[in-house]
Scaffold this motif. Structure first.
Motif, PDB file in Angstrom:
ATOM      1  N   ASN A   1       8.281   1.596  10.222  1.00  0.00           N
ATOM      2  CA  ASN A   1       7.591   2.616   9.440  1.00  0.00           C
ATOM      3  C   ASN A   1       8.571   3.703   9.018  1.00  0.00           C
ATOM      4  O   ASN A   1       9.412   4.137   9.809  1.00  0.00           O
ATOM      5  CB  ASN A   1       6.441   3.225  10.244  1.00  0.00           C
TER       6      ASN A   1
ATOM      7  N   SER B   1       5.360  -4.962   8.339  1.00  0.00           N
ATOM      8  CA  SER B   1       4.957  -5.745   9.516  1.00  0.00           C
ATOM      9  C   SER B   1       5.443  -7.177   9.352  1.00  0.00           C
ATOM     10  O   SER B   1       5.255  -7.790   8.299  1.00  0.00           O
ATOM     11  CB  SER B   1       3.437  -5.724   9.659  1.00  0.00           C
TER      12      SER B   1
ATOM     13  N   ASN C   1       4.277  -5.485   3.417  1.00  0.00           N
ATOM     14  CA  ASN C   1       4.777  -4.133   3.161  1.00  0.00           C
ATOM     15  C   ASN C   1       3.729  -3.363   2.386  1.00  0.00           C
ATOM     16  O   ASN C   1       3.170  -3.887   1.417  1.00  0.00           O
ATOM     17  CB  ASN C   1       6.069  -4.147   2.336  1.00  0.00           C
TER      18      ASN C   1
ATOM     19  N   THR D   1       5.128   7.147   2.259  1.00  0.00           N
ATOM     20  CA  THR D   1       5.285   6.393   3.510  1.00  0.00           C
ATOM     21  C   THR D   1       5.278   4.903   3.202  1.00  0.00           C
ATOM     22  O   THR D   1       4.657   4.459   2.228  1.00  0.00           O
ATOM     23  CB  THR D   1       4.163   6.728   4.506  1.00  0.00           C
ATOM     24  N   ARG D   2       6.005   4.164   4.003  1.00  0.00           N
ATOM     25  CA  ARG D   2       6.068   2.716   3.861  1.00  0.00           C
ATOM     26  C   ARG D   2       5.982   2.090   5.238  1.00  0.00           C
ATOM     27  O   ARG D   2       6.661   2.536   6.175  1.00  0.00           O
ATOM     28  CB  ARG D   2       7.359   2.287   3.169  1.00  0.00           C
ATOM     29  N   ILE D   3       5.166   1.075   5.377  1.00  0.00           N
ATOM     30  CA  ILE D   3       5.071   0.358   6.652  1.00  0.00           C
ATOM     31  C   ILE D   3       5.291  -1.128   6.396  1.00  0.00           C
ATOM     32  O   ILE D   3       4.812  -1.674   5.399  1.00  0.00           O
ATOM     33  CB  ILE D   3       3.710   0.601   7.340  1.00  0.00           C
TER      34      ILE D   3
ATOM     35  N   ASN E   1      11.879   7.399  10.942  1.00  0.00           N
ATOM     36  CA  ASN E   1      11.865   5.942  10.864  1.00  0.00           C
ATOM     37  C   ASN E   1      11.611   5.407  12.269  1.00  0.00           C
ATOM     38  O   ASN E   1      12.216   5.877  13.236  1.00  0.00           O
ATOM     39  CB  ASN E   1      13.199   5.401  10.358  1.00  0.00           C
TER      40      ASN E   1
END
Length: 822
Positions: A668, A708, A721, A704-706, A655
């Motif tokens: 992230n 902003s 997201n 995966t997840r990002i 993370n």
């Protein structure tokens, strides 16, 4: 916060330089910092020692999550400052310190003028990464405004929620969900449905604990997710109101009100929500005859849903401050909802050459009612010594759930084929919980804990299917009807001890659980009693390389008890040819979990990574097999869980919180895991032949997840997201990849007393679970979309409460904190 870390880095450097000087007397400075008028500690408050003769020479430290500070300085004369953002600074000027000094408790008072002008950059990150857990602050996330707790969890690092609402931690669905640190009646009988009903605005934060200590229930091989509901802590009357509306037709109204005085604290969360959700699915199947001369038939299934959930939820209580060290909290939670789920299915049948033979339509018009009532009480006694306390918790809950449906079935063009069925599925659950915890600090660096928990649960499920005969009478179908009684009594004792030696700390514990389980299929006259007791050891080792860098190694033994639909011999009738059947003889699965973690903080970046391995015996596996029944010549395929395999799940995740600029924050989460299962299963098919299936399988996947968040001019925030799930193989097929994107904008109005937020869930309408199954007698491909793209607009109004108020930053007794701080 960034400025505080920069100052602290300067302190560390100065301390290192001074340490090189010979014959310099060092003294210890300690104490704690609390908010004035409350018993709330201030985490990350700053203590500054400024040399009175040389003002450029600084030293000092920051407080931990309990408000404690401790560091060394050179004996001398100093100007001392105790600081916290948005609070008035306390100063002690031109004072000489020659011996170890304990300042006791310093109380800082909120600076109203500063608080009104706090900028967005002063907010704590939405995701706080700690070495032993991750804390997700819901109040700062626009993405879930007007949504549900399921939406909240789907934005939490390491957590995923599949299209059906099933929650997984690091890809593992064997996760225990707590509310305010305890099993809750709010979860009801179906936790996925409960999370979809509870509004996101009722949640303050979510804690993800991947390797819990002995203090926690041993349930949940994948870890624990602790949902903490809002309970205001600010003085006086304050609160917020949220109105929301969306497409498909969705609207809601929720309030959070709090009044706090020196003698008591009144709090409440009340809301009403009306939500519609459109879904669809398709399944294309090829059925292969098991005879010596096999033939194939093809069946295409198309399904549409338009679910409706409406109802209210309320939680209100009072926290009584009996004296300066004793509190007594009582709360009442009521949840009442109604649901509709018309499920319309068309079955298109084809022969071996893909020529149409007939089309069948099945309409399942389901309606549901759910009522939950829970009373909880907590007594907390703090003794004179810091962190020395006794807590007692009790809760009593009742849940009543009714799901009834009328099913219309016919072959298109054949009026004589029309028939009607109904399902009746009332369920009742009662849960009583008794718990006490005792914490005893030993010296300055050690701590002992012990406690008891008794959990007593009873579920009664009466599933009945009736067919309407030619005379208009309902006739019970005994093949699929069943009355199931489930009783679970678990008594647990635990103790744990921790200490810190310089930069090294450890925490060892053991939990003993005595389980008495009854699974009684009353209709089938089949009674199963399982009694077992187990020890569950836990251990955590931690080493601090510096104030910004540390590493930990942890171990715990966990248990996963089967419940609900896993045990009911019959619990699904949405399709006549694809049946889910529970297994009342399921045994619990046991997991040994190991986790190696590393945490590093820089000025703009926080990085946390861990490698983990979970080894599970008797893990639940879903097998698909012929039931021996046929519908219009099509074999009925049955899906059921069994204790099939040894499962080894290993993975790596990290993370990252990164703030490249004051106006831009990035988070992230990446998780790579490998799941290996070993086991064989055999059954007798419709031709009375023994079929042996080998379930040995190794699957590697990742997600995966990002996220902003950008602060635009005119007080507009923009958050995005994006989540990607990689494909994964299984012993009976595979799951394809899935991608989803969420988008949100918000703007502060009415002098920052209100916020307008617009969010779009599943922007590209791509959140579909796609999979295929390959068996000796059937090959199938399916797509499932639980909820199509959702658009929500919300309006939040706050009174006597600023947007950036630090309620979410405070560390009160949230019912779940157990991390050891030396």
């Amino acid at each position: 916060m960034l400025k505080r870390l920069q100052i602290f880095a300067l302190f560390l450097f100065t301390t290192m330089v001074l340490a090189q000087k010979p014959d310099v007397k060092k003294i210890k400075i300690s104490g704690k910092i609390f908010e004035k008028g409350t018993t709330l500690p201030l985490e990350y408050a700053t203590v500054v020692f400024q040399d009175a003769k040389n003002p450029e020479r600084l030293n000092g430290g920051v407080t931990d999550l309990n408000g404690n500070f401790s560091f060394e300085v050179t004996a001398g004369t100093y100007n001392v400052r105790f600081e916290y953002i948005s609070f008035k600074t306390v100063e002690v000027k031109n004072t000489t310190y020659n011996t170890n000094t304990d300042f006791g408790t310093i109380y800082l008072e909120a600076d109203i003028a500063q608080l009104a002008g706090v900028e967005v950059i002063a907010e704590r990150s939405t995701v706080e990464i700690k070495l032993d857990k991750r804390v997700y602050n819901v109040g700062k996330d626009m993405m879930v405004k007007g949504g549900t707790v399921s939406d909240v969890l789907d934005n939490v690092p390491s957590v995923t929620v599949d299209p059906e609402g099933t929650v997984a931690l690091r890809g593992n669905e064997n996760v225990k969900i707590l509310i305010d640190g305890k099993p809750s009646g709010l979860a009801g009988i179906n936790i996925a449905d409960a999370l979809k009903m509870l509004p996101a605005d009722a949640v303050e934060k979510v804690e993800v604990i991947t390797n819990p200590s002995a203090r926690y229930d041993a349930e949940g091989g994948g870890g624990i997710i602790n949902i903490i509901l809002r309970k205001g802590k600010a003085q006086g009357l304050n609160g917020s109101f949220v109105l929301s509306a969306g497409n498909p037709e969705t609207y809601g109204a929720n309030s959070s009100l709090n009044y706090r005085s020196e003698k008591f604290n009144l709090f409440s969360n009340i809301g009403y929500n009306y939500r519609t959700s459109k879904g669809n699915s398709l399944t294309n199947s090829e059925y292969i005859s098991a005879s010596a001369n096999p033939n194939s038939i093809f069946l295409d299934e198309r399904r549409t849903n338009e679910r409706l959930n409406k109802g209210y939820n309320s939680n209100f209580g009072i926290e009584l401050f009996l004296d300066k060290t004793t509190t007594w909290t009582n709360s009442l939670t009521i949840q009442n909802r109604r649901g509709e789920n018309p499920d319309n299915v068309f079955f298109y049948n084809f022969d071996a050459n893909r020529n149409p033979t007939f089309t069948q339509n099945r309409l399942n018009d389901e309606k549901s009612k759910d009522f939950t009532f829970e009373y909880a009480t907590n007594f907390t006694k703090n003794f004179k010594k810091e962190d020395h306390k006794l807590t007692v918790d009790m809760s009593f809950s009742q849940n009543r759930d009714k799901e009834n449906s009328i099913i219309y079935d016919q072959i298109i063009g054949e009026p004589n084929s029309f028939f009607t069925e109904r399902t009746l599925n009332p369920q009742n659950q009662s849960r009583n919980l008794f718990q006490t915890d005792y914490v005893l600090p030993i010296g300055e660096k050690s701590r002992f804990e012990a406690g008891y928990r008794g959990s007593f649960q009873k579920n009664l499920t009466d599933f009945e299917i009736d067919a309407l005969d030619a005379s208009g009478n309902w006739v019970r179908n005994d093949i699929y009807s069943n009355l199931l009684e489930y009783k679970e009594n678990v008594n647990a004792l635990y103790m744990q001890y921790g200490s810190k030696i310089n930069k090294f700390s450890y925490f060892f514990g053991v939990r003993f659980e005595d389980s008495n389980i009854e699974v009684n299929s009353i209709s089938a006259n089949d009674y199963n009693t399982k009694k077992y007791n187990n020890f569950f050891p836990t251990a955590t080792l931690n080493y601090e390389f510096s104030e910004t860098s540390s590493m930990s190694l942890s171990y715990s033994k966990r248990i996963n008890r089967p419940r609900g639909r896993f045990l009911n011999p019959f619990s699904s009738y949405s399709s006549r040819i694809n049946i889910f059947r529970g297994n009342p003889d399921l045994n619990p699965a046991y997991t040994n979990a190991f986790d190696l973690g590393y945490l590093k903080r820089w000025t703009k970046v926080t990085f946390n990574t861990s490698a983990y391995i979970n080894m599970t015996d008797d893990s639940f596996q879903f097998i698909r097999r012929e039931s021996g029944l046929f519908v219009e010549g099509v074999p009925v395929i049955e899906s059921t869980p069994i204790n099939l395999a040894t499962e080894i799940r290993a993975g790596f995740e990290f993370n990252v919180n990164y703030s490249p600029f004051k106006w831009w924050k990035l988070n992230n989460n990446f998780n790579l895991f490998r799941n290996e299962t070993k086991g064989d299963y055999s059954y007798t098919n419709s031709l009375n032949e023994l079929v042996v299936q080998n379930f040995d399988n190794t699957a590697t996947s990742w997600f995966t997840r990002i996220s902003s968040k950008i602060s635009l001019p005119y007080k507009i925030d923009w958050q995005t997201n994006a989540t990607y799930y990689a494909p994964q193989n299984s012993a009976q097929g595979k799951r394809y990849s899935m991608t989803s994107v969420n988008l949100a904008f918000s703007k502060d109005v009415l002098k920052d007393k209100a916020t307008i937020a617009l969010n779009v869930s599943d922007l590209f309408n791509s959140r579909k679970r796609r999979s295929e199954v390959n068996l000796p007698t059937v090959n199938s491909y399916s797509e499932f979309q639980w909820r199509q793209r959702q658009i929500n607009l919300s309006f939040t109004y706050r009174f006597n409460k600023k947007k950036n108020e630090r309620d979410n930053q405070r560390r009160g007794d949230d019912g779940g904190g157990d991390e050891f701080m030396g």
